[in-house]
Design an enzyme around this catalytic site. Structure first.
Site, PDB file in Angstrom:
ATOM      1  N   TYR A  79     -11.063  -7.031  10.171  1.00  0.00           N
ATOM      2  CA  TYR A  79     -12.205  -7.034   9.253  1.00  0.00           C
ATOM      3  C   TYR A  79     -11.889  -8.069   8.191  1.00  0.00           C
ATOM      4  O   TYR A  79     -10.721  -8.235   7.827  1.00  0.00           O
ATOM      5  CB  TYR A  79     -12.476  -5.651   8.620  1.00  0.00           C
ATOM      6  N   HIS A  82       2.890  -3.596   6.623  1.00  0.00           N
ATOM      7  CA  HIS A  82       1.891  -2.567   6.318  1.00  0.00           C
ATOM      8  C   HIS A  82       1.887  -1.581   7.482  1.00  0.00           C
ATOM      9  O   HIS A  82       2.605  -1.739   8.466  1.00  0.00           O
ATOM     10  CB  HIS A  82       0.496  -3.191   6.217  1.00  0.00           C
ATOM     11  N   SER A  83       1.034  -0.576   7.379  1.00  0.00           N
ATOM     12  CA  SER A  83       0.749   0.259   8.542  1.00  0.00           C
ATOM     13  C   SER A  83      -0.665   0.775   8.379  1.00  0.00           C
ATOM     14  O   SER A  83      -1.201   0.754   7.275  1.00  0.00           O
ATOM     15  CB  SER A  83       1.735   1.430   8.656  1.00  0.00           C
ATOM     16  N   GLU A 141       1.028  -4.795  10.924  1.00  0.00           N
ATOM     17  CA  GLU A 141       0.646  -3.380  10.820  1.00  0.00           C
ATOM     18  C   GLU A 141       1.539  -2.619  11.796  1.00  0.00           C
ATOM     19  O   GLU A 141       1.442  -2.787  13.006  1.00  0.00           O
ATOM     20  CB  GLU A 141      -0.830  -3.177  11.188  1.00  0.00           C
ATOM     21  N   HIS A 171       0.848  -1.207   0.000  1.00  0.00           N
ATOM     22  CA  HIS A 171       0.000   0.000   0.000  1.00  0.00           C
ATOM     23  C   HIS A 171       0.877   1.249   0.000  1.00  0.00           C
ATOM     24  O   HIS A 171       1.730   1.419   0.879  1.00  0.00           O
ATOM     25  CB  HIS A 171      -0.930  -0.004   1.214  1.00  0.00           C
ATOM     26  N   ALA A 172       0.618   2.110  -0.985  1.00  0.00           N
ATOM     27  CA  ALA A 172       1.533   3.217  -1.264  1.00  0.00           C
ATOM     28  C   ALA A 172       1.737   4.176  -0.088  1.00  0.00           C
ATOM     29  O   ALA A 172       2.849   4.622   0.176  1.00  0.00           O
ATOM     30  CB  ALA A 172       0.997   3.986  -2.471  1.00  0.00           C
ATOM     31  N   ARG A 173       0.666   4.501   0.607  1.00  0.00           N
ATOM     32  CA  ARG A 173       0.760   5.558   1.629  1.00  0.00           C
ATOM     33  C   ARG A 173       1.381   5.092   2.936  1.00  0.00           C
ATOM     34  O   ARG A 173       1.633   5.908   3.830  1.00  0.00           O
ATOM     35  CB  ARG A 173      -0.635   6.104   1.897  1.00  0.00           C
ATOM     36  N   ASN A 184      -3.583  -5.511  -2.350  1.00  0.00           N
ATOM     37  CA  ASN A 184      -3.867  -6.507  -1.311  1.00  0.00           C
ATOM     38  C   ASN A 184      -5.294  -7.050  -1.410  1.00  0.00           C
ATOM     39  O   ASN A 184      -5.845  -7.542  -0.430  1.00  0.00           O
ATOM     40  CB  ASN A 184      -3.612  -5.944   0.089  1.00  0.00           C
ATOM     41  N   ARG A 185      -5.854  -6.986  -2.631  1.00  0.00           N
ATOM     42  CA  ARG A 185      -7.140  -7.635  -2.914  1.00  0.00           C
ATOM     43  C   ARG A 185      -7.049  -8.381  -4.248  1.00  0.00           C
ATOM     44  O   ARG A 185      -8.037  -8.806  -4.783  1.00  0.00           O
ATOM     45  CB  ARG A 185      -8.268  -6.581  -3.026  1.00  0.00           C
TER      46      ARG A 185
HETATM   47  O1  0X9 Z   1      -6.781  -4.268   4.495  1.00  0.00           O
HETATM   48  C1  0X9 Z   1      -5.609  -4.636   4.302  1.00  0.00           C
HETATM   49  O2  0X9 Z   1      -5.174  -4.947   3.209  1.00  0.00           O
HETATM   50  C2  0X9 Z   1      -4.640  -4.680   5.497  1.00  0.00           C
HETATM   51  N1  0X9 Z   1      -4.768  -3.500   6.309  1.00  0.00           N
HETATM   52  S1  0X9 Z   1      -4.291  -2.047   5.738  1.00  0.00           S
HETATM   53  O3  0X9 Z   1      -4.728  -1.039   6.679  1.00  0.00           O
HETATM   54  N2  0X9 Z   1      -2.710  -1.997   5.726  1.00  0.00           N
HETATM   55  O4  0X9 Z   1      -4.810  -1.861   4.424  1.00  0.00           O
HETATM   56  C3  0X9 Z   1      -4.937  -5.903   6.349  1.00  0.00           C
HETATM   57  C4  0X9 Z   1      -4.877  -7.208   5.616  1.00  0.00           C
HETATM   58  C5  0X9 Z   1      -5.025  -8.390   6.532  1.00  0.00           C
HETATM   59  N3  0X9 Z   1      -5.146  -9.627   5.836  1.00  0.00           N
HETATM   60  C6  0X9 Z   1      -6.326 -10.110   5.352  1.00  0.00           C
HETATM   61  N4  0X9 Z   1      -7.461  -9.591   5.676  1.00  0.00           N
HETATM   62  N5  0X9 Z   1      -6.243 -11.166   4.590  1.00  0.00           N
HETATM   63 ZN    ZN Z   2      -1.672  -1.863   3.994  1.00  0.00          ZN
END
Ligand code: 0X9
Ligand code: ZN
Length: 446
Positions: free
Chosen positions: A387, A336-337, A409, A208-210, A279-280
Site C-alpha cells: 500500500y 518490522h513485522s 516485514e 513500530h512498538a507492537r 514511519n510517517r
Molecule cells: O506501513 C508501514 O509503515 C510498514 N508496514 S507495517 O505493517 N510494519 O506498519 C511498511 C512500510 C513500507 N514502506 C513504505 N511504504 N515507504
Molecule cells: Zn512496522
C-alpha cells in the site's frame, strides 16, 4: 472476646490472606492490557478492495492484516461503536474474532507456557546480561543491560552511544560494530588499507512498538556480528545498529496496550490523541498519501517532518555516516513485522525507483539466502505495491542516497503476537539474508 481469641482470629485472617495470595500466584496472572478491546474480521467484496477504498480503511481503522477478500482490524474498547457505525455506513459486514483481547493474550500466554522452553536459562540482570534472548522477548530495560554488557565484553569491537532521548526521556541507542584496530592492521589487503572508503550498513528495529520480533531479531543479529568481528571473520563493513527506535512505545506495549504502534508524543491539544507514527514522520514526501494529519489515527504523521526525537536521532546518524568520506553507506535495513515481505522503494508511489532492477536483485539475493535456512517463503516487492505510504524511513534512506534499501516485514503472516519459539528461527533466516545482501552489495560496488 478475650485477648487471646482476638489474637487467634487475627492470625487466622492473616493465614487465610496468605493462602489466597499464594493461590493468586499459582493461578494464572491476570492480563491488565487490552481489557475489552476486540479483533474483528471484515469481508470485502470486489468493489471494496479497490485501492482508494483500501486507503480509506487504512486511514480510519487499525488494519492488522488483509487479503483480497477479508481484513482483520483491531478495535479499542472506546472505539467499538464508532467503528461499527463507520462499517455500517459503508455496508461492510464484519464478525468479532476476539471479543476481549486481554483474554486472548492470556490464553496465548498459557499456551506458550505449556510448551517446554526454558525461560530460566535466559534470565538477565544489570551487569549480567551477556546475550539477547532467543527464547523470549526482552523488556526495554533488559535490552539496555544487554547493550552495556556487550560493549564492556567486546571493547575492541563495539561502541555504544546515545544519540538522543525519546519523548519520555529514554535513551535512543546506536551500536557501532567494527574490526579491532589490531586485526585491521594485520589484514593488509583490506578495503580500508587500499585507501578506499569502507562499506557501511545501517540497521534499525522497533520503529513500530507492537512489532516485538523486530528489536529481538536486530539484537540477535548485532550479537552475531560482534562475535564475527571479534573472531575476525565476516567483518568487512562498519556496522551501525539502532535496535530500539521507539523505546516509549515499546515499554507501553508491555505495560498498557500490546497493540500500541506509535511513539508516545503527548497530544498537541486537549482533545487530541497520543502518539506519532514514526514511519510517517520522515522526508522527502512527508505529508502525502498513506499518512494522516489526525493525531488519533494510527498513521498520524506528526506536526512537521522529523518532529519526533526518535526519527531526528536516526536521521542525524544516517546523514552523518552518509557524509563521512571514509565510509560508503551501501545498505539500509529496517526491520518490522508482520507479513514475511522484503520491500524496496519507492513506498510513497507506485512509480518505479530509478534503480529498481538493482533493488529487486538485492532483495532476491536476501530472500534466496533466507529461504535456504528454514524454507519459509517471504515475498520481494516494491513497498507501494503493498500500500502506498509516504514519510517512511526507507524512502528517506533511498534518497540519501543508499543503494540497497529494504523494509523487511518479519514472521509471520497473521499477527504481531509471534510465539516466542519463533524468535531464533526468524533471526537465523534473516541473518543469512543480511549476510548474502552485504556480500552482494560489495561485490557490485568493487
Ligand atoms: O506501513 C508501514 O509503515 C510498514 N508496514 S507495517 O505493517 N510494519 O506498519 C511498511 C512500510 C513500507 N514502506 C513504505 N511504504 N515507504
Ligand atoms: Zn512496522
Amino acid at each position: 472476646m478475650a485477648r487471646s481469641d482476638v489474637f487467634s482470629l487475627l492470625l487466622l485472617l492473616l493465614l487465610a490472606a496468605a493462602a489466597a495470595d499464594a493461590g493468586t500466584v499459582k493461578s494464572f496472572k491476570e492480563e491488565k492490557r487490552n481489557v475489552g478491546d476486540q479483533i474483528w474480521s471484515l469481508s470485502l467484496d470486489a468493489s471494496t478492495s479497490k485501492s482508494s477504498d483500501m486507503a480509506a480503511l487504512h486511514e480510519n481503522l487499525d488494519v492488522l492484516h488483509y487479503s483480497s477478500d477479508s481484513v482483520t482490524i483491531f478495535v479499542r474498547k472506546t472505539r467499538l461503536s464508532i467503528t461499527k457505525e463507520f462499517l455500517e455506513g459503508r455496508h461492510l459486514a464484519y464478525n468479532v474474532v476476539e471479543k476481549d483481547v486481554a483474554l486472548h493474550l492470556q490464553s496465548l500466554q498459557a499456551a506458550e507456557d505449556a510448551v517446554a522452553i526454558s525461560r530460566a536459562a535466559e534470565s538477565c540482570k544489570e551487569g549480567q546480561c551477556p546475550r539477547p534472548y532467543k527464547q523470549d522477548y526482552m523488556t526495554f530495560e533488559q535490552m539496555e543491560w544487554f547493550l552495556r554488557d556487550l560493549e564492556s565484553q567486546y571493547p575492541d569491537n563495539v561502541k555504544l552511544s546515545t544519540e538522543g532521548k525519546s519523548r519520555e526521556g529514554r535513551n535512543i541507542y546506536l551500536v557501532r560494530v567494527f574490526q579491532s584496530s589490531a586485526s585491521a592492521a594485520r589484514s593488509s589487503g583490506s578495503v580500508s588499507s587500499r585507501g578506499q572508503p569502507r562499506p557501511a550498513v545501517f540497521i534499525d528495529g522497533g520503529i513500530h512498538a507492537r512489532e516485538w520480533i523486530a528489536p529481538a531479531t536486530v539484537l540477535n543479529m548485532l550479537m552475531k556480528q560482534t562475535e564475527n568481528c571479534a573472531a575476525n571473520t565476516d567483518c568487512d563493513y562498519e556496522y551501525y545498529f539502532m535496535p530500539m527506535m521507539n523505546p516509549d512505545g515499546y515499554e507501553y506495549t508491555w505495560t498498557n496496550d500490546r497493540f500500541w504502534r506509535k511513539n508516545r508524543s503527548p497530544p498537541p491539544l486537549k482533545n487530541d490523541c497520543f502518539g506519532t507514527d514514526l514511519n510517517r514522520n520522515w522526508n522527502p514526501q512527508w505529508g502525502n498519501i498513506g499518512s494522516s494529519s489526525n493525531t488519533c489515527k494510527e498513521i498520524y504523521r506528526g506536526t512537521t517532518p522529523f518532529s519526533e526525537p526518535e526519527t531526528t536521532s536516526a536521521k542525524n546518524v544516517m546523514t552523518r555516516i552518509a557524509n563521512n568520506p571514509e565510509l560508503d553507506l551501501l545498505v539500509y535495513l529496517s526491520y518490522h513485522s508482520f507479513g514475511q515481505l522484503v520491500l524496496y522503494p519507492w513506498g510513497y508511489t507506485s512509480d518505479l525507483a530509478p534503480t529498481k532492477a538493482d533493488l529487486e536483485k538485492g532483495g532476491n539475493v536476501y530472500n534466496n539466502a533466507l529461504k535456504g535456512v528454514h524454507n519459509v517463503p517471504y515475498v520481494v516487492q516494491q513497498a507501494a505495491e503493498l500500500y502506498p505510504a509516504s514519510g517512511a524511513s526507507d524512502d528517506f534512506a533511498y534518497s540519501l542516497p543508499i543503494k540497497y534499501v529494504y523494509t523487511v516485514e518479519l514472521r509471520n503472516t497473521r499477527s504481531f503476537l509471534l510465539p516466542r519459539n519463533e524468535i531464533a528461527l526468524t533471526f537465523e533466516e534473516n541473518y543469512a539474508g543480511y549476510m548474502a545482501l552485504l556480500k552482494h552489495a560489495t561485490s557490485q560496488s568493487n
